[in-house]
Each structure stands twice: as C-alpha cells, then as structure tokens.
Design an enzyme around this catalytic site. Structure first.
Site, PDB file in Angstrom:
ATOM      1  N   SER A 149     -23.802 -28.889  37.759  1.00 23.31           N
ATOM      2  CA  SER A 149     -23.176 -29.948  38.549  1.00 23.31           C
ATOM      3  C   SER A 149     -22.833 -31.121  37.644  1.00 23.31           C
ATOM      4  O   SER A 149     -23.519 -31.381  36.642  1.00 23.31           O
ATOM      5  CB  SER A 149     -24.129 -30.408  39.653  1.00 23.31           C
ATOM      6  OG  SER A 149     -23.681 -31.614  40.239  1.00 23.31           O
ATOM      7  N   SER A 150     -21.805 -31.860  38.014  1.00 22.74           N
ATOM      8  CA  SER A 150     -21.411 -33.044  37.245  1.00 22.74           C
ATOM      9  C   SER A 150     -22.434 -34.169  37.359  1.00 22.74           C
ATOM     10  O   SER A 150     -22.381 -35.136  36.587  1.00 22.74           O
ATOM     11  CB  SER A 150     -20.042 -33.545  37.717  1.00 22.74           C
ATOM     12  OG  SER A 150     -20.092 -33.918  39.089  1.00 22.74           O
ATOM     13  N   CYS A 151     -23.383 -34.060  38.293  1.00 18.54           N
ATOM     14  CA  CYS A 151     -24.391 -35.117  38.454  1.00 18.54           C
ATOM     15  C   CYS A 151     -25.375 -35.156  37.299  1.00 18.54           C
ATOM     16  O   CYS A 151     -26.229 -36.042  37.238  1.00 18.54           O
ATOM     17  CB  CYS A 151     -25.129 -34.974  39.778  1.00 18.54           C
ATOM     18  SG  CYS A 151     -26.272 -33.581  39.825  1.00 18.54           S
ATOM     19  N   HIS A 158     -21.452 -32.520  51.779  1.00 17.50           N
ATOM     20  CA  HIS A 158     -20.816 -33.379  50.794  1.00 17.50           C
ATOM     21  C   HIS A 158     -19.649 -34.135  51.443  1.00 17.50           C
ATOM     22  O   HIS A 158     -19.265 -33.878  52.573  1.00 17.50           O
ATOM     23  CB  HIS A 158     -20.331 -32.561  49.604  1.00 17.50           C
ATOM     24  CG  HIS A 158     -21.450 -32.060  48.739  1.00 17.50           C
ATOM     25  ND1 HIS A 158     -21.855 -30.749  48.723  1.00 17.50           N
ATOM     26  CD2 HIS A 158     -22.248 -32.707  47.858  1.00 17.50           C
ATOM     27  CE1 HIS A 158     -22.851 -30.602  47.863  1.00 17.50           C
ATOM     28  NE2 HIS A 158     -23.118 -31.778  47.331  1.00 17.50           N
TER      29      HIS A 158
END
Length: 319
Positions: free
Chosen positions: A104-106, A176
C-alpha cells in the site's frame, strides 16, 4: 504452472484471478478464509507443503478506510503481520522461488516529498490514522527483501496507490473514500437530498487506480525477468510503486462521483472530520521505465464502478 492467489475473493485478488484465467497453461489455486486461515501458521504450512505452488501472489490483507483503521488498530497490525509472515515464510519453506506481495502507498511518511518515490520508505513519520496497517505492510516488504538476501529468493513487492473498481467494499463506515462516495451520492440521489457533506476540508489530494489496471501491473511485474526487475529495484529486489501518476482533490473526486451517479445537489465539506495525509501521489517512473502504464481513466473507471455497484446494490444495502 500452479499459481496460488491468496485473497482471491478480495477486489484485487479477484481481478488478478480474472486476468490469470485468460492465460493458457496456468492453474490458479485458491482457498477461502473458511478453508484456510492465513493467520494460522500450521494451516499455512500444511497447505504450502501439500499444494507446492510454482508462484505465490499475496493479495490477502485486512483493509479499510480512516474510520476502520482508527477503530480496529490492533486487528489491522496483527492480522496483516500474521498473514505476511505465514505466507512468505511457508512459501519459502515449500521451495517457492517466485512470490509477489501487494502492499500500500501508506508505507510512505505522512509528509513525504511528492510524488513519493520508493526511496522515501522509512525516511519520516507515518500518518497516525493508519500507522498500524502501514507498519505491517513495511514489514512485508522487509520480509521479502530478507528472504531474497539470505536465501536468494525472487520475492517482489508492489505498492499500489488507492485502488477502486468492481468488488470494492461499499460499507458506509469501513470503506475507502471512493466507494464510500459512490454509495453516499447514490443514496442521496435516491432520497432526493439537496446536499451531501464529505469528510474533511476537501483539499487533500489523492491518486486512484482501477483494480483491473492493478491486476495488469501486478502480472507485468511478476513476469519480468529477474535481471530486468533487479535493474530498477536493487539492492535486494525491493519494492516498486504502482499508480496512475496523477491525482485529484477529494472535492474534485466527489464532483466526479456525483456526475457519474447523476446527483445534482450541493456538495459541502465537514472540516470537523479528519483529512488524513495532505497528499499521496506515487512516483511511478520506475514502473514506466520497465514498460507499463495505466489504461483506464478515472472518469471511465468511476462510471464502470458505479454500474457494477448498481448491479450489486442489494448486496451492499444489507451491510
């Protein structure tokens, strides 16, 4: 070739399975969570030893939006750590040489330089609202890197931006932002509401990628010869970003969704709700140099996702 897809019922996993079904000579192995609990080490060990897949795609994860991450932090860090540790280690123990893990980009710092390059990993403080999930995903990257370094495995990690599309979660609290907006504007249209308020100030910028593009990118990365992938990801065959390379504000996203749904009322913001990270845009030059880029525009993807939602609306209204 036998390919085990962990998380085949999820949005990304199901898209990957659809793409694999179009390939000749591929046997896709799947198990539901009822058949195989990936947080149980012994169960995963038995499964890998029995099935002996040639490749593994790890798309299984516990995921959710800001509300879910804030409400269930222990579940998010525990379940994701267990899934990654069990699947990656037991794949290695069963002699699986090639594995693809989806992250994930998190994983990147809250205030990372934009767009976020792969080198930004572990250079700053994470966004507090999803820190437990992010730490678990960072651990997954380091697991892959460590097995590559110690055992010579070819375990790769792809870090997607915000994903959406058919099979998404439209739960009113645990979804989301994009599917939540689709459901909210759809229900507002059905109820004839004159106004819809979106969380936060509407100014944070987000990047979105259709799940079919993500599936295509995942298989593209999985298929790359090791020496080609290594040129972009050395040392240790590290992770690679997957995204569209463009972003929109949350307010602009809401306007796109309202247009696709046909909602014509007023859109307002609620600054008392959290914004999350100010901006999240992926630097996708590494993947583009390897030869892959997106094919589905955001407007096209939202319209397609809304049509899928309409076909499945009764399912989501009961959740």
């Amino acid at each position: 070739m036998k390919i085990y897809v962990a998380g085949h019922r999820g949005m990304v996993g199901s898209a990957i399975c659809r793409a694999l079904a179009l390939r000749d000579g591929v046997e896709v192995i799947t198990r539901t969570s009822a058949e195989l609990n990936l947080t149980h080490q012994a169960a995963v060990q038995d499964f890998m030893a029995h099935e002996r897949p040639d490749q593994v795609i790890l798309a299984a994860a516990k995921v959710g939006g800001i509300h879910a991450n804030n409400t269930y932090p222990a579940q998010f860090i525990y379940e994701n750590l267990m899934i990654e540790a069990n699947v990656i280690h037991q794949a290695h123990a069963a002699g699986v040489q090639t594995l693809l893990q989806l992250g994930s980009s998190c994983i990147y710092p809250k205030l990372a330089k934009q767009p976020m390059a792969e080198e930004a990993l572990l250079t700053g403080t994470l966004e507090s609202t999803n820190e437990p999930y992010a730490i678990a995903k960072i651990a997954g990257i380091k697991l892959c890197e460590s097995y590559n370094r110690q055992y010579g495995r070819d375990y790769r990690s792809v870090m997607p931006t915000n994903l959406y599309g058919p099979g998404d979660n439209f739960h009113p609290e645990n979804s989301h932002v994009l599917p939540a907006l689709i459901r909210r504007f759809h229900e507002a249209k059905q109820a004839g509401l004159a106004e819809v308020a979106i969380w936060g100030t509407g100014t944070p910028r987000r990047e979105f990628l259709h799940v079919d593009d993500m599936a295509a990118a995942s298989l593209f990365v999985l298929d790359l010869p090791k020496e080609v992938y290594a040129r972009e990801t050395e040392p240790m065959l590290s992770h690679i970003n997957v995204g569209s390379g463009t972003d929109v504000t949350i307010l602009e996203l809401a306007q796109l969704v309202a247009h696709a749904v046909g909602y014509t009322g007023q859109i307002t913001t609620d600054p008392t709700k959290p914004d999350g990270t100010p901006r999240k845009l992926m630097d996708v030059r590494r993947l583009e140099r390897l030869g892959w880029s997106t094919s589905i525009t955001l407007a096209q993807g939202i319209a397609e996702t809304y049509r899928w939602f309409l076909d499945s609306a009764e399912t989501f209204r009961t959740k």
